[in-house]
Design an enzyme around this catalytic site. Structure first.
Site, PDB file in Angstrom:
ATOM      1  N   SER A  77      64.772  42.228   7.207  1.00 53.76           N
ATOM      2  CA  SER A  77      65.051  41.389   6.037  1.00 53.76           C
ATOM      3  C   SER A  77      63.769  41.178   5.231  1.00 53.76           C
ATOM      4  CB  SER A  77      65.589  40.021   6.460  1.00 53.76           C
ATOM      5  OG  SER A  77      66.977  40.070   6.652  1.00 53.76           O
TER       6      SER A  77
ATOM      7  N   THR B  75      68.624  44.380  14.133  1.00 52.13           N
ATOM      8  CA  THR B  75      68.517  43.437  15.259  1.00 52.13           C
ATOM      9  C   THR B  75      68.721  44.172  16.580  1.00 52.13           C
ATOM     10  OG1 THR B  75      69.459  41.782  13.769  1.00 52.13           O
ATOM     11  CG2 THR B  75      69.249  41.156  16.078  1.00 52.13           C
TER      12      THR B  75
ATOM     13  N   GLN C 188      64.062  29.927  14.300  1.00 55.15           N
ATOM     14  CA  GLN C 188      63.713  30.901  13.255  1.00 55.15           C
ATOM     15  C   GLN C 188      62.264  30.753  12.798  1.00 55.15           C
ATOM     16  OE1 GLN C 188      66.802  32.669  12.222  1.00 55.15           O
ATOM     17  NE2 GLN C 188      65.374  34.234  11.522  1.00 55.15           N
TER      18      GLN C 188
ATOM     19  N   LYS D   2      68.114  28.047   8.368  1.00 53.54           N
ATOM     20  CA  LYS D   2      69.407  28.559   8.820  1.00 53.54           C
ATOM     21  C   LYS D   2      70.478  27.808   8.060  1.00 53.54           C
ATOM     22  CE  LYS D   2      70.961  31.535  11.888  1.00 53.54           C
ATOM     23  NZ  LYS D   2      70.238  32.689  12.462  1.00 53.54           N
TER      24      LYS D   2
ATOM     25  N   ASN E 243      77.829  42.986  15.399  1.00 49.07           N
ATOM     26  CA  ASN E 243      76.750  43.790  14.830  1.00 49.07           C
ATOM     27  C   ASN E 243      75.598  44.044  15.817  1.00 49.07           C
ATOM     28  OD1 ASN E 243      73.855  43.279  13.447  1.00 49.07           O
ATOM     29  ND2 ASN E 243      75.062  44.655  12.185  1.00 49.07           N
TER      30      ASN E 243
ATOM     31  N   GLY F 293      72.707  37.329   6.861  1.00 50.05           N
ATOM     32  CA  GLY F 293      73.875  37.193   7.733  1.00 50.05           C
ATOM     33  C   GLY F 293      73.531  36.627   9.104  1.00 50.05           C
ATOM     34  N   ASP F 294      74.564  36.287   9.843  1.00 48.51           N
ATOM     35  CA  ASP F 294      74.478  35.909  11.256  1.00 48.51           C
ATOM     36  C   ASP F 294      75.920  36.057  11.760  1.00 48.51           C
ATOM     37  OD1 ASP F 294      72.409  34.571  13.227  1.00 48.51           O
ATOM     38  OD2 ASP F 294      74.258  33.515  13.601  1.00 48.51           O
TER      39      ASP F 294
HETATM   40  N1  GLU Z   1      70.506  35.854  11.619  1.00 47.13           N
HETATM   41  C1  GLU Z   1      69.416  36.707  11.979  1.00 47.13           C
HETATM   42  C2  GLU Z   1      68.504  35.995  12.962  1.00 47.13           C
HETATM   43  O1  GLU Z   1      68.994  35.204  13.762  1.00 47.13           O
HETATM   44  C3  GLU Z   1      68.706  37.322  10.789  1.00 47.13           C
HETATM   45  C4  GLU Z   1      68.221  36.386   9.735  1.00 47.13           C
HETATM   46  C5  GLU Z   1      67.695  37.070   8.483  1.00 47.13           C
HETATM   47  O2  GLU Z   1      67.732  38.279   8.366  1.00 47.13           O
HETATM   48  O3  GLU Z   1      67.239  36.320   7.626  1.00 47.13           O
HETATM   49  O4  GLU Z   1      67.332  36.206  13.029  1.00 47.13           O
END
Ligand code: GLU
Length: 448
Positions: free
Chosen positions: A380, A210, A112, A127, A241, A166-167
């Protein structure tokens, strides 16, 4: 010189983080691709940036007790890995899945950092999540779990500190329960979470971001060969999603989507999934929370294979959108042999390292997750910007911004790969571009 440095950092990481295999894998992949940049700029070695950037700033682990519908006590473990805040508040999703452990949280938080840096927005890397399994749980159970999770998490987050989203296993429903509890505890309505519903602080297009972003990125990859999606046969793994909105955008651009899957198996629809059939999948997965095999029972000419993955289905473009390490070396060879020449990762680290090497050697267009799936966290970031100003942008405006950001991420990765002697290699380009931004910020901010 830098090869020796990379090897010694890797050794320390394996020793200090035993059995965290996914974390080792993610770090190794990034460090190995940084070699040309480390050779060119000795300043990073002098400031021990590799040692520092691979050590999380903070790791939080906590107990999450809750009561199930049979009035039995349940205990799960919660995590938040706040990995790097050099370029902005910690930012990254929450994953609720039984496979979650510290190594998986750390690999995701580490990825990330670079992904967020590539978006051009001001977000650090984090995360979190839990080994809680939302599958088969009632709404009441999910709510009680989320409330218990937030009773600990709230003290670590905030709009300028750490902003979860989310994830896997965390969608609109979970974000709603988490936000409700957060607001109740801190007595403040703010942007401490993203992925909120549209009518209470969410951004247009965050659910789609995404998947749409991944297709926008892949469209830029195709453009480098003066091609477009019209008529291209595409396979997608997963049906959550990311997969749903990857499919929707591909269909809108005239591609033929022939597969989707879940943890039970894969469907193959040689006629292609159209908008109407996709609506069935949305309902099946998001409302009924059913299994993908139902699709095969519902539409003619569709085959379903239990326990299988889509990688042996002939295609032009493949979109792994399910989870980490879902593509193995054999799958890659089959994909390339069958004529696949574009892979764009909607999931985080879906290919094992040997699989990535096969793509690199075959010189196909391969878009790694931290570039190709950055659209989710990018929107986001746009949600945070809207929350900070108490305003709301239109769907058209956010979509235009997302397209612009994905093009920028693509062009930056492409340009950087070329600059560092690996033209066409998006892995090298994305890793070096993300790294340079964060590393420079770390040097400028001193030893913290
Ligand atoms: N879970 C998503 C990623 O893997 C989005 C994370 C977010 O929006 O903060 O990038």
């Amino acid at each position: 010189m830098s090869k020796a440095c990379i090897n010694s950092v890797m050794e320390t990481i394996i020793h200090r983080n035993p059995r965290e295999y996914e974390f080792h894998q993610a770090v190794r992949e990034v460090l190995e691709s940084l070699e040309p940049a480390l050779d060119r700029h000795p300043i990073y070695e002098k400031h021990k940036i590799l040692e520092r950037i691979t050590e999380p700033e903070r790791v939080i682990m906590f107990r999450v007790p809750w009561i199930d519908d049979r009035c039995e006590i349940q205990i799960n473990r919660g995590y938040r890995v706040e990995f790097n805040s050099a370029i902005g508040p910690y930012k990254g999703g929450l994953r609720f899945h039984p496979s979650v452990n510290l190594g998986i949280m750390k690999f995701l938080a580490f990825e990330q950092i670079f992904k967020n840096a590539l978006t051009t927005l001001y977000m650090g890397g984090a995360k979190g999540g839990s080994d809680f399994d939302p599958k088969g749980k009632s709404d009441g159970e999910v709510m009680r779990f989320c409330q218990s999770f937030m009773i600990e998490l709230y003290r670590h987050i905030g709009p300028a500190t750490d902003v979860p989203a989310g994830d896997i296993g965390v969608g609109k429903r979970e974000i709603g329960y988490l936000f409700g509890q957060y607001k109740r505890i801190v007595n403040e309505f703010n942007g401490a979470l993203t992925g909120k519903s549209l009518n209470w602080g969410g951004s247009h297009l965050r659910p789609e971001a995404t998947g749409y972003g991944c297709v926008y990125f892949a469209r830029e990859m195709l453009r480098t060969r003066e091609e477009e999606f019209k008529g291209k046969v595409c396979t997608i793994s997963g049906s959550g999603n990311v997969s749903q909105f990857t499919a929707q955008k591909l269909i809108q651009l005239g591609a033929k989507v022939v597969s989707m899957s879940d943890s039970d198996g894969v469907i193959y629809d040689p006629d292609g999934i159209n908008e109407e059939k996709l609506a069935f999948i949305f309902e099946l997965k998001n409302v009924r929370r059913g299994r993908i095999r139902d699709y095969a029972g519902h539409f003619k000419g569709v085959t379903y294979r239990d326990g299988a993955k889509p990688w042996d289905i002939p295609c032009d473009c493949a979109f792994p959108c399910a989870t980490q390490n879902e593509i193995e070396e054999e799958d890659t060879k089959t994909l390339v042999r069958n004529g696949c020449y574009l892979v764009a990762e909607g999931a985080n680290m879906p290919c094992i390292p040997q699989a990535v090497h096969v793509f690199q050697e075959a010189k196909i267009l391969y878009g790694p997750g931290k570039a190709a799936n950055a659209g989710g966290v990018a929107v986001s970031g746009l949600e945070m910007a809207q929350n900070a100003q108490f305003i709301h942008w239109s769907r058209e405006y956010v979509d235009a911004k997302l397209q612009e950001l994905m093009k920028e991420i693509h062009d930056n990765s492409w340009r950087t790969a070329k600059e560092y002697g690996c033209p066409g290699d998006y892995v090298v380009g994305a890793n070096i571009a993300g790294f340079l931004k964060v590393a420079d910020a770390m040097i400028e901010q001193g030893l913290v």
